[in-house]
Scaffold this active site. Sequence first.
Site: not given
Length: 484
Positions: A190, A294
């Site tokens: 991320e 995710e």
Amino acid sequence: MSLEWIEVRGDRLVASSGEVVTLAGVGLGGWLNMENFITGYPGTESQQRKALRRALGEEGCRRYFDRFLTDFFDAADARHLASLGLNSVRIPFNYRHFEDDDRPFAHKAEGFAWLDRAIGLCADAGLYAILDLHAVPGFQNQNWHSDNPTHWASFWTHRHFQDRVVHLWEALADRYRDNPTVAGYNPVNEPADPSGEVIGPFYARLERAIRAVDPRHVLFLDGNRYSTDFSAFTEPFANTVYTAHDYALPGMAAGSEYPGMARGEYFDRQVVEETFLRRTEFMRRTGTPIWIGEFGPVYTGDPAVDQSRLRLLRDQLDIYRAHGASWALWTSKDIGLQGLVYADPQSPYLRRIAPVLEKKARLGVDSWGGVDTGIRDVLGPIEELFAREFPDFQPYPWGRRAWVNLLVRHILLAEPMVGDFERCFAGVTPDEAAELAGSFAFDRCVVRTPLADALRDHLAARSRLGLERGPGSEGRGRPTTTQG
């Protein structure tokens, strides 16, 4: 169990035998990279570790974390994941296990040893491992899960931090270059480069460095802005998967329904699929595989709400299957918010930290899974002030309201609460510390049965339908033999 090498071939992952491999897995969140909602502490992992060292002393702290790292992911956990039909585990880790800030570039053997152990457990259970550097020196994003105590992602403005990440990945690639259990490397979780100008050149540099050591393993590269923005990329690298994260708002927002409203927006399966298509446009345009690194809702304990969120999960899984996407559910184990299994609410650990959990919930301290209902009298006037005085202020990455919430809830309120957490462990002996950490052993945890059943049913149906595409086929979703 011997696993085959996998590689990118067109828009799919393919084993050395030629079989298509669709990765269906789970993230091992909270283990080598700890997160506050997963194990209950306030603030960041480093703040928690310092608090426990002060409370438990050096020996007690060592005993606690040795037991925690042993019990949180063990053979029983790997076997359980395999029993559901999953075939992979994404293993997040914090750079601090591999080097200290006061000794940069000097790698620590213990970090590699823990990673070796996890990969071996995966191999024994027939699970691929994807190695995920979840927290980097200097912090690659603005939030707690990169062990960031501030709201600044300094990784993108300091070459020193970038050099250390390249150096670490060279060492990791050298260590695992001949290990087919490792499906590939997920070098930065991320990322959130506010300029959007550093991430592309850095990835190019990192790719060259890894390929010079290990030309064989697949790279899994997260998009910018928390793996949702791929505008910085042009031509894809060879043998590389570009990975999106696909959290759906009705799976997180308080008071949401599915199908129904979440924060003033209507969501049904069509809207969820449109979001998925938008987030994966780069992969589909470039003809590269899709891996959702995710996703997954949070659970509330309210049966009606949780059934709604399981319906959302099933819809997401069906969408991924229809588009030939691999995925990794977040997360494998926690204290009850999101995990496939969770610590028993009556465990010694959860009983001990119960006052902190109550206070965190009351003040909405956790950014993930918390609600701000109890402090609207504080947040409301701040939000009104900013709307009045700075109406054009929309800070990266999520805008003004998220920025205020991060600063007030997750920093201003969380930092003093670290002291509350520390006091929970006052007087705990080293033996007692180890026993507390043992609360996370699989045989002491509770299986979230409805979630396990949803995954098992989906994977069994996928196997029956054979909705995988073999090499050389046209389009996603053409029936052929399935692996995994």
